[in-house]
Design a protein around this motif. Sequence first.
Motif, short mmCIF file in Angstrom:
data_model
loop_
_atom_site.label_atom_id
_atom_site.label_comp_id
_atom_site.label_asym_id
_atom_site.label_seq_id
_atom_site.Cartn_x
_atom_site.Cartn_y
_atom_site.Cartn_z
N LEU A 91 4.23 -35.26 -55.54
CA LEU A 91 4.06 -33.84 -55.11
C LEU A 91 4.04 -33.68 -53.68
CD1 LEU A 91 0.95 -32.97 -57.34
CD2 LEU A 91 3.30 -32.68 -57.82
N PRO A 92 4.56 -32.55 -53.17
CA PRO A 92 4.93 -32.26 -51.78
C PRO A 92 3.82 -32.65 -50.93
CG PRO A 92 5.00 -30.19 -53.11
CD PRO A 92 4.76 -31.20 -54.01
N ALA A 93 3.86 -32.96 -49.80
CA ALA A 93 2.73 -33.23 -48.85
C ALA A 93 2.11 -31.78 -48.26
CB ALA A 93 3.36 -34.17 -47.59
N HIS A 94 2.68 -30.77 -48.31
CA HIS A 94 2.30 -29.28 -47.82
C HIS A 94 0.97 -29.22 -48.39
CE1 HIS A 94 3.48 -26.49 -50.87
NE2 HIS A 94 4.71 -27.41 -50.88
N LEU A 95 0.73 -29.80 -49.66
CA LEU A 95 -0.44 -29.32 -50.38
C LEU A 95 -1.56 -30.00 -49.86
CD1 LEU A 95 1.12 -29.36 -54.25
CD2 LEU A 95 0.32 -27.20 -52.81
N GLY A 96 -1.55 -31.22 -49.36
CA GLY A 96 -2.69 -31.73 -48.59
C GLY A 96 -3.39 -32.55 -49.76
N LEU A 97 -2.62 -32.97 -50.63
CA LEU A 97 -3.66 -33.69 -51.87
C LEU A 97 -3.55 -35.32 -51.47
CD1 LEU A 97 -1.80 -32.10 -54.83
CD2 LEU A 97 -3.77 -31.20 -53.66
N THR A 98 -4.71 -35.86 -51.92
CA THR A 98 -4.82 -37.16 -51.67
C THR A 98 -4.30 -37.82 -53.11
OG1 THR A 98 -6.73 -37.14 -50.48
CG2 THR A 98 -6.47 -39.18 -51.47
N HIS A 99 -3.50 -38.86 -52.98
CA HIS A 99 -2.75 -39.47 -54.34
C HIS A 99 -3.20 -40.83 -54.53
CE1 HIS A 99 1.35 -40.73 -56.35
NE2 HIS A 99 0.16 -40.56 -57.14
N LEU A 100 -4.09 -40.99 -55.70
CA LEU A 100 -4.57 -42.11 -56.15
C LEU A 100 -3.75 -42.54 -57.22
CD1 LEU A 100 -8.37 -41.34 -55.93
CD2 LEU A 100 -6.86 -42.02 -54.11
N LEU A 101 -3.85 -43.92 -57.45
CA LEU A 101 -3.26 -44.62 -58.57
C LEU A 101 -4.35 -45.11 -59.52
CD1 LEU A 101 0.05 -46.06 -57.07
CD2 LEU A 101 0.00 -44.01 -58.66
N ILE A 102 -4.32 -44.91 -60.91
CA ILE A 102 -5.22 -45.40 -61.64
C ILE A 102 -4.91 -46.34 -62.84
CG2 ILE A 102 -6.90 -44.85 -63.51
CD1 ILE A 102 -7.94 -42.44 -61.84
N GLU A 103 -5.28 -47.45 -62.76
CA GLU A 103 -4.71 -48.38 -63.94
C GLU A 103 -5.13 -47.86 -65.24
OE1 GLU A 103 -5.15 -52.44 -62.45
OE2 GLU A 103 -3.94 -53.36 -64.47
N ALA A 104 -4.63 -47.54 -66.06
CA ALA A 104 -4.58 -47.15 -67.43
C ALA A 104 -4.83 -47.97 -68.52
CB ALA A 104 -4.04 -45.82 -67.56
N GLY A 105 -4.61 -49.30 -68.30
CA GLY A 105 -4.60 -50.33 -69.16
C GLY A 105 -3.22 -50.70 -69.82
N ARG A 106 -3.15 -51.48 -70.89
CA ARG A 106 -1.92 -51.70 -71.47
C ARG A 106 -1.25 -50.66 -72.07
NH1 ARG A 106 -0.73 -55.52 -68.78
NH2 ARG A 106 -2.44 -56.87 -68.38
N SER A 107 0.04 -50.45 -72.29
CA SER A 107 0.67 -49.30 -72.82
C SER A 107 0.70 -49.80 -74.18
CB SER A 107 2.10 -49.41 -72.30
OG SER A 107 2.92 -48.75 -73.31
N SER A 108 0.26 -49.04 -75.07
CA SER A 108 0.33 -49.31 -76.64
C SER A 108 1.57 -49.34 -77.28
CB SER A 108 -0.75 -48.41 -77.46
OG SER A 108 -0.43 -47.11 -77.02
N GLN A 109 2.36 -48.39 -76.52
CA GLN A 109 3.70 -48.22 -77.36
C GLN A 109 4.52 -49.57 -76.82
OE1 GLN A 109 5.95 -44.67 -76.64
NE2 GLN A 109 4.21 -43.53 -77.22
N ALA A 110 4.33 -49.94 -75.60
CA ALA A 110 4.92 -51.22 -74.88
C ALA A 110 4.61 -52.39 -75.91
CB ALA A 110 4.65 -51.40 -73.55
N THR A 111 3.06 -52.54 -76.11
CA THR A 111 2.79 -53.69 -76.84
C THR A 111 3.23 -53.70 -78.24
OG1 THR A 111 0.39 -53.27 -75.39
CG2 THR A 111 0.54 -54.54 -77.41
N LEU A 112 3.35 -52.53 -78.86
CA LEU A 112 3.91 -52.40 -80.10
C LEU A 112 5.40 -53.14 -80.08
CD1 LEU A 112 2.99 -49.22 -81.70
CD2 LEU A 112 2.35 -51.46 -82.58
N ALA A 113 6.06 -52.74 -78.81
CA ALA A 113 7.52 -53.32 -78.92
C ALA A 113 7.73 -54.67 -78.24
CB ALA A 113 8.33 -52.33 -78.02
#
Length: 308
Positions: A240-262
Amino acid sequence: MRPPHPIPYQGSKRLLAPLIARHVPAEVQVWFEPFAGSAAMTLHAAQHGLARRFVIGDSLGGIVELWRGIVEQPEQTAARYRAVWSGQARNHADYFNRVRARYNRERDPVDLLYLICRCVKNAVRFNSNGEFTQSVDRRRLGMHPDRMRAAILAASQLLAGRVEFREGDWLQTSADATTRDFAYLDPPYLGTTIGRDKRYHRQLAQADLLPGLAQLNARGVRFALSYDGSTGGKHYGPPLPAHLGLTHLLIEAGRSSQATLAGRNECTIESLYLSPGIAALDAVPRDRFNRRLARAMPANAKPESLAR
Ligand SMILES: C[S@@+](CC[C@H](N)C(=O)[O-])C[C@H]1O[C@@H](n2cnc3c(N)ncnc32)[C@H](O)[C@@H]1O
């Protein structure tokens, strides 16, 4: 104790709720959730006393009416779910399709609840006429009515008397949010808005989201926005563009179930953006998170792919 979760909705924030909630400011008057779906964050906030009152909004009218029924008429809603669910034992394989046709004709929210519970991946899909199109998952029966009743009654107990239900576009349903309030925003992600796999009954282009965020900023409304992420090396959506002044965090959401199935072992990372009025408490800044991932992630998931 985990909050109740009566609507098993693809994209629900149930599992991420405690991580997201760490960034919610103190003393929130009204908690707005204008992209509510299963309203997992509202339920978490209500259970943990994060706000005094709540607004549940969604552009999908059926889900807003379903929430009204869950909160205001819990016993009737649970009994009607039991009746629809039990019908599948007596009827032939076509039962789901008949409930789906009935929902598309009559738009009964309890039929919608049954369809969400029984359809493939609990993933709602609609055609351009607003008709539910997702197919039945033949391997599961959908949530048992006893479990559903317990979840409905508990959700009603948490929210009754302090929640308002609004159907409509997110900017309308949060138009009266003020500086004392908080909005949790979880729009359909860019990765699910473009391309073939369109989820939910409405999509939201980033070009429509950005002016709305600027509007909230201008009104001093504090908000957290979940928006896009990555699985393994695959990344969804530009920053998202910097002019909005947002703090960007990344959250680890765990294993992808779709990837695990594959057969792949990939972890899912979700973006959380905080509005300028919110301190990123205990936040893992994006850059440090990326370095940590660089050490932890398998070689096929290059951390550079996360850097934006
Ligand atoms: C990612 S889901 C939200 C999931 C939710 N956080 C949960 O825990 O279940 C996005 C929701 O936004 C709704 N929606 C899509 N476009 C919208 C709009 N312009 N205004 C309001 N709601 C919208 C969809 O119907 C869907 O229920």
